[in-house]
Design a protein around this motif. Structure first.
Motif, PDB file in Angstrom:
ATOM      1  N   LYS A   7     -55.624 -20.207  37.687  1.00  0.00           N
ATOM      2  CA  LYS A   7     -55.262 -20.055  36.281  1.00  0.00           C
ATOM      3  C   LYS A   7     -55.166 -21.407  35.572  1.00  0.00           C
ATOM      4  CE  LYS A   7     -54.641 -15.588  36.647  1.00  0.00           C
ATOM      5  NZ  LYS A   7     -55.861 -14.820  36.560  1.00  0.00           N
ATOM      6  N   LEU A   8     -55.056 -22.493  36.370  1.00  0.00           N
ATOM      7  CA  LEU A   8     -54.900 -23.835  35.797  1.00  0.00           C
ATOM      8  C   LEU A   8     -55.403 -24.873  36.785  1.00  0.00           C
ATOM      9  CD1 LEU A   8     -53.647 -25.632  33.492  1.00  0.00           C
ATOM     10  CD2 LEU A   8     -51.564 -25.699  34.897  1.00  0.00           C
ATOM     11  N   ILE A   9     -55.947 -25.956  36.237  1.00  0.00           N
ATOM     12  CA  ILE A   9     -56.340 -27.122  37.032  1.00  0.00           C
ATOM     13  C   ILE A   9     -55.523 -28.308  36.536  1.00  0.00           C
ATOM     14  CG2 ILE A   9     -58.224 -28.710  37.608  1.00  0.00           C
ATOM     15  CD1 ILE A   9     -60.159 -26.350  37.081  1.00  0.00           C
ATOM     16  N   VAL A  10     -54.914 -29.039  37.460  1.00  0.00           N
ATOM     17  CA  VAL A  10     -54.223 -30.281  37.104  1.00  0.00           C
ATOM     18  C   VAL A  10     -54.902 -31.426  37.845  1.00  0.00           C
ATOM     19  CG1 VAL A  10     -51.962 -29.382  36.455  1.00  0.00           C
ATOM     20  CG2 VAL A  10     -52.441 -29.836  38.853  1.00  0.00           C
ATOM     21  N   PRO A  35     -58.125 -23.859  31.767  1.00  0.00           N
ATOM     22  CA  PRO A  35     -57.516 -25.035  31.156  1.00  0.00           C
ATOM     23  C   PRO A  35     -57.348 -26.143  32.200  1.00  0.00           C
ATOM     24  CG  PRO A  35     -55.923 -23.225  31.292  1.00  0.00           C
ATOM     25  CD  PRO A  35     -57.224 -22.706  31.804  1.00  0.00           C
ATOM     26  N   ILE A  36     -57.506 -27.371  31.754  1.00  0.00           N
ATOM     27  CA  ILE A  36     -57.368 -28.547  32.629  1.00  0.00           C
ATOM     28  C   ILE A  36     -56.310 -29.456  32.022  1.00  0.00           C
ATOM     29  CG2 ILE A  36     -58.535 -30.577  33.594  1.00  0.00           C
ATOM     30  CD1 ILE A  36     -61.199 -29.003  33.313  1.00  0.00           C
ATOM     31  N   VAL A  37     -55.337 -29.856  32.846  1.00  0.00           N
ATOM     32  CA  VAL A  37     -54.311 -30.805  32.414  1.00  0.00           C
ATOM     33  C   VAL A  37     -54.559 -32.119  33.148  1.00  0.00           C
ATOM     34  CG1 VAL A  37     -51.854 -31.350  32.412  1.00  0.00           C
ATOM     35  CG2 VAL A  37     -52.605 -29.018  31.913  1.00  0.00           C
ATOM     36  N   LEU A  38     -54.715 -33.187  32.379  1.00  0.00           N
ATOM     37  CA  LEU A  38     -54.937 -34.522  32.940  1.00  0.00           C
ATOM     38  C   LEU A  38     -53.673 -35.357  32.800  1.00  0.00           C
ATOM     39  CD1 LEU A  38     -58.356 -35.422  31.238  1.00  0.00           C
ATOM     40  CD2 LEU A  38     -58.019 -34.488  33.536  1.00  0.00           C
ATOM     41  N   SER A  39     -53.219 -35.906  33.917  1.00  0.00           N
ATOM     42  CA  SER A  39     -52.128 -36.876  33.893  1.00  0.00           C
ATOM     43  C   SER A  39     -52.697 -38.175  34.439  1.00  0.00           C
ATOM     44  CB  SER A  39     -50.954 -36.386  34.749  1.00  0.00           C
ATOM     45  OG  SER A  39     -49.862 -37.261  34.632  1.00  0.00           O
ATOM     46  N   GLY A 125     -55.075 -28.358  42.244  1.00  0.00           N
ATOM     47  CA  GLY A 125     -54.676 -29.737  42.000  1.00  0.00           C
ATOM     48  C   GLY A 125     -55.699 -30.710  42.539  1.00  0.00           C
ATOM     49  N   ILE A 126     -56.003 -31.729  41.740  1.00  0.00           N
ATOM     50  CA  ILE A 126     -56.985 -32.748  42.129  1.00  0.00           C
ATOM     51  C   ILE A 126     -56.354 -34.118  41.938  1.00  0.00           C
ATOM     52  CG2 ILE A 126     -59.272 -33.728  41.672  1.00  0.00           C
ATOM     53  CD1 ILE A 126     -60.055 -30.988  40.466  1.00  0.00           C
ATOM     54  N   PHE A 148     -54.139 -24.860  45.723  1.00  0.00           N
ATOM     55  CA  PHE A 148     -55.317 -25.435  46.384  1.00  0.00           C
ATOM     56  C   PHE A 148     -55.397 -26.913  46.031  1.00  0.00           C
ATOM     57  CE2 PHE A 148     -59.767 -26.252  47.267  1.00  0.00           C
ATOM     58  CZ  PHE A 148     -60.002 -25.473  48.393  1.00  0.00           C
ATOM     59  N   THR A 149     -55.621 -27.766  47.024  1.00  0.00           N
ATOM     60  CA  THR A 149     -55.570 -29.221  46.809  1.00  0.00           C
ATOM     61  C   THR A 149     -56.891 -29.891  47.168  1.00  0.00           C
ATOM     62  OG1 THR A 149     -54.622 -29.493  49.022  1.00  0.00           O
ATOM     63  CG2 THR A 149     -53.070 -29.384  47.177  1.00  0.00           C
ATOM     64  N   ILE A 150     -57.316 -30.768  46.253  1.00  0.00           N
ATOM     65  CA  ILE A 150     -58.490 -31.623  46.490  1.00  0.00           C
ATOM     66  C   ILE A 150     -58.047 -33.060  46.276  1.00  0.00           C
ATOM     67  CG2 ILE A 150     -60.792 -32.293  45.699  1.00  0.00           C
ATOM     68  CD1 ILE A 150     -61.169 -29.410  44.698  1.00  0.00           C
ATOM     69  N   VAL A 151     -58.309 -33.905  47.249  1.00  0.00           N
ATOM     70  CA  VAL A 151     -58.031 -35.337  47.146  1.00  0.00           C
ATOM     71  C   VAL A 151     -59.368 -36.061  47.188  1.00  0.00           C
ATOM     72  CG1 VAL A 151     -56.966 -37.327  48.285  1.00  0.00           C
ATOM     73  CG2 VAL A 151     -55.726 -35.141  48.166  1.00  0.00           C
ATOM     74  N   GLN A 152     -59.530 -37.016  46.272  1.00  0.00           N
ATOM     75  CA  GLN A 152     -60.765 -37.802  46.278  1.00  0.00           C
ATOM     76  C   GLN A 152     -60.865 -38.582  47.576  1.00  0.00           C
ATOM     77  OE1 GLN A 152     -61.440 -40.316  42.855  1.00  0.00           O
ATOM     78  NE2 GLN A 152     -63.210 -41.312  43.798  1.00  0.00           N
TER      79      GLN A 152
END
Length: 190
Positions: A7-10, A35-39, A125-126, A148-152
């Protein structure tokens, strides 16, 4: 088993992340709905330029939200300079000028941690390249709440401190370079 019913990407990032975020936003399909939230860590005294720079590349609308603004589809929300951005249970954002966290405001941990609590297993989360540990604890909170987590992949980072700090705390669902992150997002349903 992985869910794609998000429902959301951060997204959190610091040093080197602007070019990665620009690449991802430029490559997202035009009908991308989530929707994408960028911090992103940014200079406190520079109030403009980042939204404009990202908007030049993005097919989606990029804005700095107002306090209590409702998250909408087809929109990218950038935490404003010198404000923490929290994601609320009702799908709105809350802006705060409370103390810096990990020497940063906006704090990636605050954004990711609040989104983890609000969206749980519906959150993606990315965490991208960066020069400090802000974001590592927030990503672990996403994992702990079944998001769900993605790390560069640190090998693809300008500065690998942030991803490496996250990898000390938990094992992400995916370790990816920027191109693979883009392909993953474009393969999401909807």
């Amino acid at each position: 088993m992985e869910s794609t019913d998000f429902k959301l990407i951060v997204v959190g990032g610091s040093a080197g992340s602007f070019s990665v975020v620009s690449h991802i936003l430029a490559g997202l399909r035009p009908d991308f709905k989530l929707p994408i939230v960028l911090s992103l860590h940014r200079l406190k005294h520079v109030r403009s330029g980042l939204v404009e720079g990202l908007s030049l590349k993005s097919k989606l609308r990029v804005i700095e939200p107002n306090d209590k603004e409702k998250l909408q589809q087809n929109t990218v929300y950038l935490a404003p300079a010198n404000y923490h951005l929290f994601v609320e249970l009702d799908g709105t954002v809350a802006l705060s000028t409370e103390e810096s966290h990990n020497h940063s405001r906006p704090s990636i941990d605050h954004t990711l941690g609040s989104a983890a609590y609000a969206y749980r297993d519906k959150l993606l989360g990315i965490l991208l390249t960066g020069a400090n540990r802000d974001g590592a604890a927030g990503m672990k909170e996403i994992a702990d709440n079944k998001g769900f987590t993605i790390v560069q992949d640190p090998l693809s980072c300008d500065i690998a401190t942030m991803p490496n700090e996250a990898l000390k705390l938990f094992h992400p669902d995916r370790l990816m370079n920027p191109e693979d992150i883009l392909h993953f997002l474009n393969a999401l349903p909807g």
